[in-house]
Design a protein around this motif. Sequence first.
Motif, PDB file in Angstrom:
ATOM      1  N   GLN A  72      -6.722  -1.667  -0.007  1.00 28.97           N
ATOM      2  CA  GLN A  72      -6.627  -0.303  -0.526  1.00 28.97           C
ATOM      3  C   GLN A  72      -7.878   0.505  -0.186  1.00 28.97           C
ATOM      4  OE1 GLN A  72      -5.923  -1.361  -4.635  1.00 28.97           O
ATOM      5  NE2 GLN A  72      -3.718  -1.029  -4.451  1.00 28.97           N
ATOM      6  N   GLN A 114      -9.939   0.084   2.330  1.00 24.75           N
ATOM      7  CA  GLN A 114      -9.982   0.389   3.755  1.00 24.75           C
ATOM      8  C   GLN A 114      -8.946   1.446   4.137  1.00 24.75           C
ATOM      9  OE1 GLN A 114     -12.461  -0.977   5.953  1.00 24.75           O
ATOM     10  NE2 GLN A 114     -13.146  -1.254   3.832  1.00 24.75           N
ATOM     11  N   GLN A 115      -7.849   1.490   3.404  1.00 23.79           N
ATOM     12  CA  GLN A 115      -6.857   2.545   3.625  1.00 23.79           C
ATOM     13  C   GLN A 115      -7.465   3.912   3.293  1.00 23.79           C
ATOM     14  OE1 GLN A 115      -3.624   2.684   0.853  1.00 23.79           O
ATOM     15  NE2 GLN A 115      -2.218   3.666   2.287  1.00 23.79           N
ATOM     16  N   LEU A 143       0.834  -1.192   0.000  1.00 23.78           N
ATOM     17  CA  LEU A 143       0.000   0.000   0.000  1.00 23.78           C
ATOM     18  C   LEU A 143       0.871   1.246   0.000  1.00 23.78           C
ATOM     19  CD1 LEU A 143      -2.739  -1.013   2.598  1.00 23.78           C
ATOM     20  CD2 LEU A 143      -2.826  -1.185   0.112  1.00 23.78           C
TER      21      LEU A 143
END
Length: 232
Positions: free
Chosen positions: A81, A83-84, A11
């Motif tokens: 990604q 949730q980031q 990420l």
Amino acid sequence: MVSSSSSATALAPLGPQVTEKLTRDNYVLWKAQVLPPITGAQLLGILEGSIKDPPEILEIIKDDKSKETVSNPAYSTWLAQDQQILAFLFNSVTKDALGQVATLASSAEVWVALENMFFAQSRARVTHLRMQLSTLKKGNMTTSVYFNKMKAIADELAGAGKKVEDDEMISFILTGLDSEYNPIVTSVMGCTDQISLSELYTQVMAYESRLEMLHDNSGPQYQSSANAASRG
């Protein structure tokens, strides 16, 4: 054949949190701060919903022609990604705004919900502030109070992502001056060089002081003349 093994994509960091958390009045500015780090991390498609979540489970055909269901590594990458981005959004809004979207599961859902809630409010607020800026009159206010009020409105507009440039701000200020300030207005409008806000403030302050001095001096003189005329 689909391989069931795949290494997760690392990420990309989204950088520091925004300095202006989302409120009902600053959606445009907030959006301008949020989009660049997400775009820079190549995650905009997930945020805007153009990159949909892939299937969580895949069915593969083995060498012996039998079928097997496996977890989709692409889904795991997409979910990480998403949730980031979601955490980034949640950390960039106020508590009140968070309460409206905390139950939503994806960043795209939160993005749409925030736009629906705050864009119209922010646009209405901008319109109201610009109307205030164009209609505010100096009246009985001192130059200092008048300029501070105008600056406060301009600061709010800047906070909403709609900065007022100095030349437009000067036009608003001149428009709000009373007719007794016409010499200043005429002088500034006839000047070929661009005047700064600080220079305009200095000129109006000096002119106001001159008016006050003339007013103070004219009182007794007028009264003496009136008394003399009465005695005559």
